[in-house]
Design a protein around this motif. Structure first.
Motif, mmCIF file in Angstrom:
data_model
loop_
_atom_site.group_PDB
_atom_site.id
_atom_site.type_symbol
_atom_site.label_atom_id
_atom_site.label_comp_id
_atom_site.label_asym_id
_atom_site.label_seq_id
_atom_site.Cartn_x
_atom_site.Cartn_y
_atom_site.Cartn_z
ATOM 1 N N ALA A 562 0.844 -1.193 0.000
ATOM 2 C CA ALA A 562 0.000 0.000 0.000
ATOM 3 C C ALA A 562 0.878 1.241 0.000
ATOM 4 O O ALA A 562 1.825 1.353 0.790
ATOM 5 C CB ALA A 562 -0.908 0.001 1.212
ATOM 6 N N LEU A 563 0.568 2.192 -0.880
ATOM 7 C CA LEU A 563 1.322 3.447 -0.960
ATOM 8 C C LEU A 563 0.591 4.581 -0.266
ATOM 9 O O LEU A 563 1.149 5.258 0.608
ATOM 10 C CB LEU A 563 1.546 3.829 -2.435
ATOM 11 N N TYR A 564 -0.640 4.828 -0.689
ATOM 12 C CA TYR A 564 -1.368 5.987 -0.193
ATOM 13 C C TYR A 564 -2.800 5.588 0.167
ATOM 14 O O TYR A 564 -3.423 4.799 -0.531
ATOM 15 C CB TYR A 564 -1.432 7.106 -1.248
ATOM 16 N N ASP A 565 -3.271 6.192 1.263
ATOM 17 C CA ASP A 565 -4.689 6.131 1.604
ATOM 18 C C ASP A 565 -5.225 7.516 1.254
ATOM 19 O O ASP A 565 -5.031 8.469 2.003
ATOM 20 C CB ASP A 565 -4.854 5.811 3.083
ATOM 21 N N LEU A 566 -5.898 7.618 0.126
ATOM 22 C CA LEU A 566 -6.170 8.936 -0.437
ATOM 23 C C LEU A 566 -7.184 9.741 0.366
ATOM 24 O O LEU A 566 -6.931 10.867 0.764
ATOM 25 C CB LEU A 566 -6.655 8.789 -1.891
ATOM 26 N N LYS A 567 -8.370 9.170 0.591
ATOM 27 C CA LYS A 567 -9.399 9.961 1.255
ATOM 28 C C LYS A 567 -10.479 9.035 1.779
ATOM 29 O O LYS A 567 -10.892 8.106 1.095
ATOM 30 C CB LYS A 567 -10.010 10.989 0.298
ATOM 31 N N HIS A 568 -10.946 9.315 2.975
ATOM 32 C CA HIS A 568 -12.030 8.536 3.543
ATOM 33 C C HIS A 568 -13.344 9.232 3.240
ATOM 34 O O HIS A 568 -13.436 10.437 3.156
ATOM 35 C CB HIS A 568 -11.849 8.385 5.065
ATOM 36 N N GLY A 569 -14.352 8.493 3.090
ATOM 37 C CA GLY A 569 -15.640 9.103 2.858
ATOM 38 C C GLY A 569 -16.687 8.083 2.541
ATOM 39 O O GLY A 569 -16.469 6.876 2.672
ATOM 40 N N VAL A 570 -17.790 8.554 2.122
ATOM 41 C CA VAL A 570 -18.917 7.694 1.804
ATOM 42 C C VAL A 570 -19.071 7.625 0.298
ATOM 43 O O VAL A 570 -19.110 8.657 -0.382
ATOM 44 C CB VAL A 570 -20.209 8.226 2.453
ATOM 45 N N ASN A 571 -19.153 6.383 -0.194
ATOM 46 C CA ASN A 571 -19.443 6.164 -1.611
ATOM 47 C C ASN A 571 -18.464 6.896 -2.545
ATOM 48 O O ASN A 571 -18.847 7.704 -3.372
ATOM 49 C CB ASN A 571 -20.868 6.591 -1.947
ATOM 50 N N VAL A 572 -17.184 6.639 -2.355
ATOM 51 C CA VAL A 572 -16.178 7.182 -3.267
ATOM 52 C C VAL A 572 -16.132 6.286 -4.509
ATOM 53 O O VAL A 572 -15.996 5.070 -4.391
ATOM 54 C CB VAL A 572 -14.799 7.239 -2.600
ATOM 55 N N TYR A 573 -16.256 6.880 -5.692
ATOM 56 C CA TYR A 573 -16.333 6.065 -6.908
ATOM 57 C C TYR A 573 -15.851 6.854 -8.115
ATOM 58 O O TYR A 573 -15.403 7.986 -7.995
ATOM 59 C CB TYR A 573 -17.751 5.538 -7.127
ATOM 60 N N SER A 574 -15.999 6.233 -9.288
ATOM 61 C CA SER A 574 -15.525 6.789 -10.569
ATOM 62 C C SER A 574 -14.077 7.182 -10.461
ATOM 63 O O SER A 574 -13.715 8.359 -10.467
ATOM 64 C CB SER A 574 -16.369 7.991 -10.991
ATOM 65 N N MET A 575 -13.207 6.171 -10.378
ATOM 66 C CA MET A 575 -11.799 6.416 -10.090
ATOM 67 C C MET A 575 -10.925 6.117 -11.313
ATOM 68 O O MET A 575 -11.204 5.194 -12.076
ATOM 69 C CB MET A 575 -11.360 5.556 -8.905
ATOM 70 N N ASP A 576 -9.858 6.905 -11.418
ATOM 71 C CA ASP A 576 -8.856 6.685 -12.467
ATOM 72 C C ASP A 576 -7.475 6.874 -11.856
ATOM 73 O O ASP A 576 -7.288 7.660 -10.920
ATOM 74 C CB ASP A 576 -9.040 7.681 -13.616
ATOM 75 N N ILE A 577 -6.459 6.176 -12.439
ATOM 76 C CA ILE A 577 -5.087 6.299 -11.993
ATOM 77 C C ILE A 577 -4.188 6.377 -13.222
ATOM 78 O O ILE A 577 -4.453 5.737 -14.251
ATOM 79 C CB ILE A 577 -4.676 5.120 -11.081
ATOM 80 N N ALA A 578 -3.146 7.189 -13.149
ATOM 81 C CA ALA A 578 -2.162 7.335 -14.226
ATOM 82 C C ALA A 578 -0.797 7.532 -13.595
ATOM 83 O O ALA A 578 -0.672 8.168 -12.544
ATOM 84 C CB ALA A 578 -2.508 8.502 -15.132
#
Length: 623
Positions: A562-578
Motif C-alpha cells: 500500500a502506498l497511499y490512503d487517499l481519502k475517507h468518505g462515503v461512496n467514493v467512486y468513478s476512479m482513475d489512476i495514471a
C-alpha cells in the motif's frame, strides 16, 4: 712520165663518167644490159636514204603530277639519211615534252605525245595519263582531346588531318570499348555505361589520333517530390519533411524551403516544419538545379501542452483550465503523444458525434460514443452503446486520419452482460478488452478478449464462473514489453456483497490485492503499469460509521504494498489512476457526502479540487 700520168688520169675520168651514165639510166637504158651485155658485178652508189617510219618505245604512259619519263623514238630505216624528229604534246598544260622525248607531268589529266620525222613527216603517238600526286597523311588530331558525356547522351568529335592537302582525308572512327561508349562514322560518341574509353580516328595510311572520353552516370536532377503531400502538426511541435530526388543519387541536392504563411507554420533549411498557430499553409521546396518544385499542405492543430487532463462536466480541462473544447467523454493518449476523444459536436443544424484528434474534429458519425476508450499507434477504439439485451459486445476501431471505421463484433450470445468493461491497446495494434459473461442468472465468468491487427478475436476466461457471484475483469493495462495485466473480481468465496480482487499477468493469477471490494458501483478500481510495477487504485470497504453507513477508502497499491490512503468518505467512486515515466502517481475520483466533490491527487496529496461535478470518467497525463 708526164704522158703516162696524163693518160692514166684520162682513163679514170672516162671510167667515172661512164658509171654515172649507167646509174642515171633505167634498166632498159643501161648500156650493156642483159640484152646489152653490161657488167652486173659493179654496184650502184645512191646519194640519199629516205625515212620510211618512226616508232616509240611506249604507246601509253602513266605519270603522277611532277613525274617524268623519257620516250625513245626509232626512225626506220636505221640508215635513213635524215633522222631528225620533232616532239609535241596535245595538252602542254598537262604534259610537256622536250626535244629529247622527256615527258613531264604537270597536272592531272591526259595528253597525247606525238613524234614526227622531219623526213617524210612520219608519226608515232603515246597516250599519257597523269594522276594527282598522292600526299600522305602525316598526323590526325581529335578535338577535343578529352571529353565527358552522360550515359545515353552524345558528344561530337572532329578530326583534323595534316597536311591540309593530303590526298585522302577519309577517317575511320573506332571505340576502345563499346560497352562504355560507341562512335559512328561522323565522330558522334554515345555514352553507354560509366567508365573511361579511348576513341580513335584513323587515316587510310594507318596514322591515327586519340581522344579520352569519360562516360558519367547521369546524376543530374530530373525532379523532386516531398515525403508527404499532406501533413498535420500540433502547435509548438515539429514534423520533418524529406525531399525525394529523381534520380535518388542526384549530385545536386540543394533545395530552398518556403512557407506560404510563417504566422501559421515555419519551415527550416532542412525541411523541419514548426506549427505556430492553428490554420493551413503550403510548404514549398525548390531545387537549385532545374528549379523543380514540390509542395506539402500543412494543417496546424490546436496546441496540447503537457499537463494533467481530465473531463469535468463533459468538458476537457488541463491543470484546472477549461480548454473550451467541445463536450468530451473519454480521453486517451497514444504512444506518440497524440490525444483522442469522442464528443458530441454541436452545430447550427444538429448535434453530431465526432472523433477529435489533438483537439480538432476529424471523423463524424451518428452513434453515441459514450463508452470505454483506448488508443493504439494512431488508432482509436471505443465500445459503443450497449444493445438492449446486452447480448452483443462490439468495439469500433477508428482511424481518424484516414476517416475509416471498423465495427468489430467481439462476442455474441444469449444472456450475456457487459456492463463493466475496460480496454487497452499496444503499439502493434493489438487490443485487449476486459469484462464478464453472464452464463446463467447470477453466474458470471471474468473474460479477456484480444483483437489482433487483422481483427481476429480470441477469448480467454480468467475465472471458473461456477460460483454464484459476479466474476469480472474490471481493469486491463499493458507495459512496453507487451505483458497484459488484469484486475479480476473473484467471487469464489461466496456472495457476501463484496468481491476479492486479484492481479493477473498474461492470463495467470499473481496475488490477492484486497479481500473486500465494493460491487455497488461499476468503477471501483483502476490500474496503471510502469515497467513491471503495477499501480492499483481500489475502493475498499472500511466498515460502518456511527450513522450505520458503510464507508470506504481509496487505497493506492504498488504491487502488493500500500502506498497511499487517499481519502475517507462515503461512496467514493468513478476512479482513475495514471503514472508518469518518472513514477509520479496521479489519481482521480469523487465522492458523495452531501454533495458530489471531485478530487485529483498527486503522490497521495490533493492536487486539484475542481468545482462540483456530476460526471467524470477520464484522467490522462501528457508529458
Amino acid at each position: 712520165m708526164r704522158k703516162t700520168i696524163f693518160k692514166l688520169a684520162t682513163a679514170i675520168a672516162v671510167a667515172v663518167l661512164s658509171s654515172a651514165i649507167i646509174i642515171s639510166c633505167g634498166p632498159e637504158e643501161q648500156p650493156g644490159g642483159n640484152n646489152g651485155g653490161g657488167n652486173d658485178d659493179v654496184p650502184a652508189t645512191p646519194s640519199t636514204i629516205a625515212v620510211t617510219g618512226v616508232s616509240l618505245n611506249k604507246t601509253s604512259l602513266s605519270l603522277q603530277e611532277g613525274g617524268s619519263e623519257s620516250l625513245v623514238a626509232t626512225v626506220a630505216p636505221s640508215n635513213a639519211t635524215n633522222k631528225a624528229i620533232n616532239w609535241t604534246s596535245s595538252a602542254p598544260d598537262v604534259v610537256t615534252v622536250d626535244g629529247n622525248g622527256k615527258v613531264t607531268a604537270l597536272k592531272a589529266g591526259s595528253a597525247t605525245i606525238t613524234v614526227t620525222t622531219s623526213d617524210g613527216s612520219k608519226t608515232s603517238k603515246c597516250e599519257v595519263k597523269v594522276s594527282a600526286k598522292i600526299i600522305e597523311v602525316e598526323s590526325v588530331a581529335i578535338t577535343p582531346e578529352t571529353a565527358s558525356v552522360f550515359e545515353g547522351e552524345t558528344v561530337t568529335l572532329s578530326a583534323t588531318i595534316s597536311p591540309e592537302n593530303a590526298s585522302d582525308k577519309s577517317i575511320t572512327w573506332e571505340s576502345g570499348s563499346t560497352d562504355i561508349a560507341v562512335v559512328d562514322n561522323k565522330g558522334v560518341v554515345t555514352g553507354v555505361s560509366e567508365g573511361i574509353v579511348t576513341i580513335e580516328a584513323k587515316a587510310v595510311n594507318g596514322i591515327k589520333g586519340t581522344c579520352s572520353i569519360r562516360v558519367k552516370k547521369d546524376l543530374r536532377l530530373k525532379g523532386i517530390a516531398l515525403s508527404k503531400s499532406e501533413l498535420e502538426v500540433t502547435m509548438g511541435k515539429t514534423e520533418k519533411l524529406k525531399v525525394v530526388y529523381t534520380p535518388a543519387d542526384a549530385e545536386n541536392k540543394n533545395v530552398t524551403w518556403e512557407s506560404s504563411d510563417d504566422a501559421v507554420a515555419t519551415v527550416s533549411s532542412d525541411g523541419e516544419v514548426l506549427g505556430v498557430d492553428v490554420g493551413e499553409v503550403t510548404i514549398t521546396a525548390t531545387s537549385e538545379e532545374g528549379g523543380f518544385k514540390a509542395t506539402c499542405k500543412v494543417k496546424v492543430l490546436a496546441v496540447l501542452k503537457p499537463g494533467v487532463y481530465w473531463v469535468q462536466n463533459r468538458s476537457l480541462y488541463r491543470d484546472g483550465e477549461d480548454l473550451n473544447m467541445p463536450v468530451a467523454f473519454g480521453v486517451s493518449i497514444d504512444p506518440a503523444g497524440d490525444m483522442y476523444y469522442c464528443s458530441m459536436h454541436r452545430t447550427n443544424v444538429s448535434n453530431t458525434w465526432h472523433i477529435f484528434w489533438n483537439g480538432v474534429p476529424y471523423l463524424r458519425f451518428s452513434e453515441n460514443c459514450n463508452g470505454t476508450y483506448s488508443t493504439s499507434g494512431g488508432g482509436y477504439y471505443f465500445i459503443p452503446d450497449y444493445n438492449d439485451d446486452h447480448s452483443v459486445l462490439r468495439t469500433w476501431k477508428i482511424d481518424p486520419k484516414a476517416g475509416e471505421i471498423k465495427d468489430i463484433e467481439v462476442y455474441r450470445g444469449p444472456a450475456h452482460s457487459f456492463w463493466i468493461n475496460d480496454m487497452a491497446a499496444d503499439s502493434k495494434g493489438n487490443l485487449y478488452l476486459a469484462g464478464y459473461i453472464e452464463n446463467s442468472p447470477d453466474y458470471y465468468t471474468a473474460t479477456l478478449w484480444k483483437i489482433d491487427p487483422n481483427d481476429n478475436v480470441t477469448k480467454t476466461s480468467l475465472s471458473s464462473g461456477t460460483s454464484k457471484s459476479v466474476e469480472s475483469v474490471d481493469a486491463v493495462a499493458l507495459n512496453k514489453n507487451g505483458d497484459v495485466f488484469c484486475l479480476v473480481w473473484d467471487g469464489s468465496y461466496g456472495y457476501d456483497g463484496y468481491c476479492y480482487l486479484y492481479l493477473y499477468k498474461n492470463g495467470k493469477k499473481q496475488y490477492l490485492v484486497t479481500s473486500k471490494c465494493s460491487r455497488q458501483y461499476t468503477q471501483c478500481c483502476d490500474m496503471a503499469v510502469l515497467g513491471n510495477d503495477v499501480f492499483i487504485l481500489v475502493n475498499e470497504y472500511n466498515g460502518q460509521n456511527t450513522s450505520n453507513e458503510k464507508t470506504f477508502k481509496n487505497q493506492v497499491y504498488k504491487n502488493k504494498s500500500a502506498l497511499y490512503d487517499l481519502k475517507h468518505g462515503v461512496n467514493v467512486y468513478s476512479m482513475d489512476i495514471a503514472v508518469t515515466s518518472k513514477g509520479d502517481v496521479y489519481c482521480s475520483g469523487f465522492q458523495s457526502s452531501g454533495k458530489n466533490q471531485y478530487y485529483i491527487w498527486k503522490n497521495g496529496k490533493v492536487l486539484y479540487t475542481p468545482s462540483e461535478v456530476m460526471f467524470s470518467n477520464s484522467l490522462v497525463i501528457l508529458e
